[in-house]
Structure formats: structure tokens, C-alpha cells
Design an enzyme around this catalytic site. Structure first.
Site, mmCIF file in Angstrom:
data_model
loop_
_atom_site.group_PDB
_atom_site.id
_atom_site.type_symbol
_atom_site.label_atom_id
_atom_site.label_comp_id
_atom_site.label_asym_id
_atom_site.label_seq_id
_atom_site.Cartn_x
_atom_site.Cartn_y
_atom_site.Cartn_z
ATOM 1 N N ASN A 17 62.619 85.583 147.655
ATOM 2 C CA ASN A 17 63.126 86.651 146.777
ATOM 3 C C ASN A 17 61.976 87.448 146.176
ATOM 4 O O ASN A 17 62.056 88.669 146.048
ATOM 5 C CB ASN A 17 64.014 86.073 145.676
ATOM 6 C CG ASN A 17 65.418 85.793 146.183
ATOM 7 O OD1 ASN A 17 66.215 86.709 146.374
ATOM 8 N ND2 ASN A 17 65.712 84.520 146.443
ATOM 9 N N HIS A 112 71.306 83.161 141.202
ATOM 10 C CA HIS A 112 71.896 81.842 141.423
ATOM 11 C C HIS A 112 72.731 81.889 142.705
ATOM 12 O O HIS A 112 73.491 82.834 142.906
ATOM 13 C CB HIS A 112 72.776 81.462 140.218
ATOM 14 C CG HIS A 112 73.397 80.119 140.369
ATOM 15 N ND1 HIS A 112 72.688 78.956 140.148
ATOM 16 C CD2 HIS A 112 74.636 79.746 140.751
ATOM 17 C CE1 HIS A 112 73.488 77.917 140.376
ATOM 18 N NE2 HIS A 112 74.671 78.372 140.743
ATOM 19 N N THR A 144 70.806 83.332 129.445
ATOM 20 C CA THR A 144 71.053 82.981 128.044
ATOM 21 C C THR A 144 70.798 81.480 127.917
ATOM 22 O O THR A 144 70.472 80.811 128.905
ATOM 23 C CB THR A 144 72.498 83.321 127.632
ATOM 24 O OG1 THR A 144 73.381 82.693 128.552
ATOM 25 C CG2 THR A 144 72.739 84.832 127.637
ATOM 26 N N ASP A 148 72.942 78.992 133.673
ATOM 27 C CA ASP A 148 73.746 79.735 134.661
ATOM 28 C C ASP A 148 75.001 80.357 134.060
ATOM 29 O O ASP A 148 76.022 80.493 134.746
ATOM 30 C CB ASP A 148 74.143 78.821 135.850
ATOM 31 C CG ASP A 148 72.940 78.289 136.599
ATOM 32 O OD1 ASP A 148 71.889 78.953 136.597
ATOM 33 O OD2 ASP A 148 73.046 77.203 137.187
ATOM 34 N N GLN A 174 71.026 83.835 151.302
ATOM 35 C CA GLN A 174 69.671 84.363 151.037
ATOM 36 C C GLN A 174 69.536 85.813 151.476
ATOM 37 O O GLN A 174 68.912 86.619 150.785
ATOM 38 C CB GLN A 174 68.625 83.496 151.740
ATOM 39 C CG GLN A 174 68.314 82.249 150.936
ATOM 40 C CD GLN A 174 66.876 82.239 150.455
ATOM 41 O OE1 GLN A 174 65.960 82.380 151.234
ATOM 42 N NE2 GLN A 174 66.685 82.067 149.160
#
Ligand code: GRF
Length: 216
Positions: A17, A112, A144, A148, A174
Site C-alpha cells: 500500500n 482494513h 479513533t 477498526d 489488495q
């Protein structure tokens, strides 16, 4: 690009990523620049890849100890030293302490591998198969204090096919991650995406449900 958003990417592993984000920066799909790639592991493959691309790549020393707050403090010091205005978690496998999350609130993103709020936590592909879910995907969200559970920004969604395995799902998820993460960071960089009063703001309005990117 003087006004480009300075952002940092936190990784623990291969960093695909992070590389997708670096490519998006290079191709001007993100009005930003990566000021640091930071890992909690010296052996993360993504660290070598980042350096190969001329990026500043660091390993945080506090990761060796057990104290979460110490790790958070060291990370914040490194991030501020490099002038990060946004922190992008991309496969960073450490839970960040509440002080860190509060400090970066509204400037801290994660990706996620599930359609949150379904399947928080680990082993999402296996759990999707076990549950017989018809769809699967990935979510970019603001981080936060609850793991998740922060406001979702964009989801990449795919249809689970007969014969799909953990490996095939992981590969297809992905591919979607590499599309939706640069898009979300790009929105943040131009100000289309922001944060106010605990909510994601998109185009000036609270985002009640994530933007959806569907794939077959
Ligand atoms: C991704 O699947 C992401 O959803 C999860 O960790 C993985 C990181 O992969 N949070 P990579 O290191 O970016 O290849």
C-alpha cells in the site's frame, strides 16, 4: 509542489500500500509528498523498497520495548520532526495508544481488509469464508480509540466467488486497497476529505456512509 500535503506512511511488512501511495504521488494523483516511511520492524521488506525509491525510511526503536505509550511518543516525535500533516497506517501491526490517537485525531487513516463494521481485527479473509459472506472488500477509515471502528471513508467491494480461498481473496482485496487508499489520501490532500466533531466530512458534509468502489 510547495503546497503538497506532507504525509507519513507507517508499515510493518511488505508495504504494497505504501508503494501504491508512492506511485500515486509520483503520478500526481495525490497532491502530497511522503515525508517519511516508518516501521516498527527493521526487517520489514517495505523499508528497503522505500529506500530504493529515495524515500526517507525509519525504524522506531521503542517498538522493541513493551510500552505502548513510549512507542506512541517516539512515533509522534519522528512524525513531527519530518513535518507530517497526515499519518497513513498501511499494515502497521501495532496497536497505538490513546494519547497518540488523540494527538493525531482527524489526521490519522487506516486501511482494513474487510467491509467494516464486519470483521474487525485479524484473519478477515478466513472469517468471510467461514461466515459465507456474499461480499468482501476493504475499508479506509479515520482511526479513533476503538480498534477498526472509526468513521469509514471509502470501501472497495468485491463478490466472493465459489472456489475463492483466503489467498485469492487476499490478492483481490489488495488490488482494491491499492485503488482506494491513494484515492482517500488524494481527497484529504485537496481538502475534499476532512474531520469535524468525530465525523468524516466529504465535500463539506458529514459522510454518513462510505463511498463505494465496486469490483466484479
Ligand atoms: C493490508 O492488507 C491492509 O489491509 C492491512 O495490512 C495489509 C498491509 O499490506 N491493514 P501491505 O504491507 O501494504 O502490502
Amino acid at each position: 509542489m510547495e503546497r503538497a500535503l506532507p504525509f507519513a506512511v507507517l508499515i510493518s511488512g511488505r508495504g504494497s500500500n505504501m508503494l501504491a501511495l508512492a506511485a500515486a504521488v509520483a503520478e500526481n494523483r495525490i497532491a502530497g509528498r511522503i515525508v517519511a516511511v516508518i516501521s516498527d520492524r527493521a526487517d520489514a521488506a517495505g523499508i528497503a523498497e522505500a529506500r530504493r525509491r529515495g524515500l526517507i525510511a525509519l525504524v522506531v526503536e521503542a517498538a522493541r520495548g513493551a510500552d505502548r505509550a513510549a512507542l506512541g511518543k517516539e512515533l509522534t516525535a519522528a512524525l513531527e520532526r519530518h513535518g507530517a500533516g497526515l499519518v497513513v497506517l498501511a499494515g502497521f501491526m501495532r496497536i497505538l495508544d490513546a494519547g497518540f490517537v488523540r494527538h493525531w485525531q482527524g489526521r490519522l487513516l487506516n486501511i482494513h481488509p474487510s467491509l467494516l463494521p464486519a470483521h474487525r481485527g485479524l484473519h478477515t479473509h478466513r472469517r468471510v469464508l467461514e461466515a459465507g459472506d456474499p461480499r468482501h472488500g476493504c475499508t479506509v477509515h479515520f482511526v479513533t480509540e476503538e480498534l477498526d471502528a472509526g468513521p469509514a471513508i471509502i470501501q472497495g467491494r468485491l463478490v466472493v466467488k465459489p472456489g475463492d480461498t483466503e489467498q485469492s481473496l487476499s490478492a483481490r482485496v489488495q488490488q482494491l486497497e491499492h485503488i482506494i487508499y491513494p484515492r482517500a489520501v488524494g481527497w484529504f490532500a485537496t481538502g475534499r476529505l476532512g474531520w469535524k466533531d468525530g465525523k468524516a466530512i466529504f465535500d463539506g458534509r458529514p459522510l454518513e456512509s462510505p463511498v463505494i468502489e465496486d469490483s466484479p
